[in-house]
Each structure stands twice: as structure tokens, then as C-alpha cells.
Enzyme design. Sequence first.
Site, PDB file in Angstrom:
ATOM      1  N   TYR A  69       0.415  -7.198  -0.275  1.00 25.90           N
ATOM      2  CA  TYR A  69       0.060  -5.896  -0.835  1.00 25.90           C
ATOM      3  C   TYR A  69      -0.527  -6.093  -2.238  1.00 25.90           C
ATOM      4  CZ  TYR A  69       2.785  -3.608   2.874  1.00 25.90           C
ATOM      5  OH  TYR A  69       3.265  -3.164   4.080  1.00 25.90           O
ATOM      6  N   GLY A  70      -1.773  -5.710  -2.384  1.00 29.10           N
ATOM      7  CA  GLY A  70      -2.424  -5.894  -3.674  1.00 29.10           C
ATOM      8  C   GLY A  70      -2.513  -7.344  -4.079  1.00 29.10           C
TER       9      GLY A  70
END
Length: 206
Positions: A69-70
Site C-alpha cells: 500500500y503506497g
Amino acid sequence: FPTRRSSDLVVIAIALLVAFVVRTFVIAHFVVEGDEYDSAYFDKRPKFMHYRPTSAIVTSMEFDHADIYGAGACEELFGEVLRASPGLRDRIVVVGKCGICRTGTAVKHYNLSKAHIVASVEGSLRRLSTDRLDLLLLHRPDVLIDYEEVAAAFDDLQAAGKVAGFGVSNFSPLQVSALQSVIDQRLQVNQVEINLHRVAAFFDGT
């Protein structure tokens, strides 16, 4: 869905509606997924804990993270929050996921080798500024999975106190059974994706 009976479609529609209502009005203040605040809130750090206004006072709140995530930035941001609020960690459940990889050319593949699982967890712990994950999920099935390697990774992580519990994400019932037959820990969760394009979980025994 050309082969579905109309009654099946009604059941699917009702189930999706119920899931939407529960998520929106019941779970909304209890679960925050890492990728949900990635793009919208990454540049608004002071407002992070106000993403869901009542969440800061809920003692059983779960934060669902993944190492991708990210590209790890979501975990780093969350780690800043934990460092700024030392008493918060023991009031929440921190979930991590691993197994999805992107190379330098952004080609996605899956890797559930022992080395990758352990390295992923250690990286997440460092970015999250915590000494443990309450729950670790294998993010996607790996067609090259070696269940003995996964078992060894789980044993080492649990023995070191780095992970308290284990689960999977988007595994089929057969894949869950195969993994459970090899590991000593009881799998606590199978987090499955359900939406208008993915309804197999209603019919495959998941």
C-alpha cells in the site's frame, strides 16, 4: 451472468446490499484500510486520525495494512501516528499483509517464500514503528507456494513475538485446507474480495 438463475442474482444483490450497509454504517468507524488513506490523506497528516471521527475512541479498532500500500508509505505514515501517541498501540489491532511483489518495472507477481514473508514482516514492523503485528495475512495465493516454507516462516515469526496470529486473503477453500494441514497455528481469517465482478465466494464454499 448468463448461466445464473434469477433467484441467484437476487441473493447476490441482497448480499452485496447488506455488505454495503454494514460496511458503511456499522464497520465504518472500526476499520481503516491502509490504501484508503494513501492518496486522499497522505498530504494531510494532521487530519489523519480524524479520517473517521469516532475511531480514535474505539478500543477494538482494526487497521488493515499491506506492505504494497503506497509502496510502504502508508505504513510509514501510520508509524508516525504511533510514535506521536505512545498509548495508542495497545488499544488497536494492527493487521499486515504480504506476498504481492512489484519489480523495478512494476510487474506484479506473488512470493510466499519464507525469506520474503520474514523480510516483509520485518520491513512492515520497522515502518509501522511497532514490535508486532496482531495478525498477518498472506495477501494472495502463490502458485509456486511451498507450504513447508510458509509453516517455517510462521513458526519463526511467532516464536520471535513479531506476529501473534495468522490468516490468508483470497484463498480458495482447498488452498486454506492445504495450508492449515501443514502449519501448527490456526488460520484466523480468510479475507476475500466480494464485489459486482467477484461473487465466487458465495458459491465456492469460501
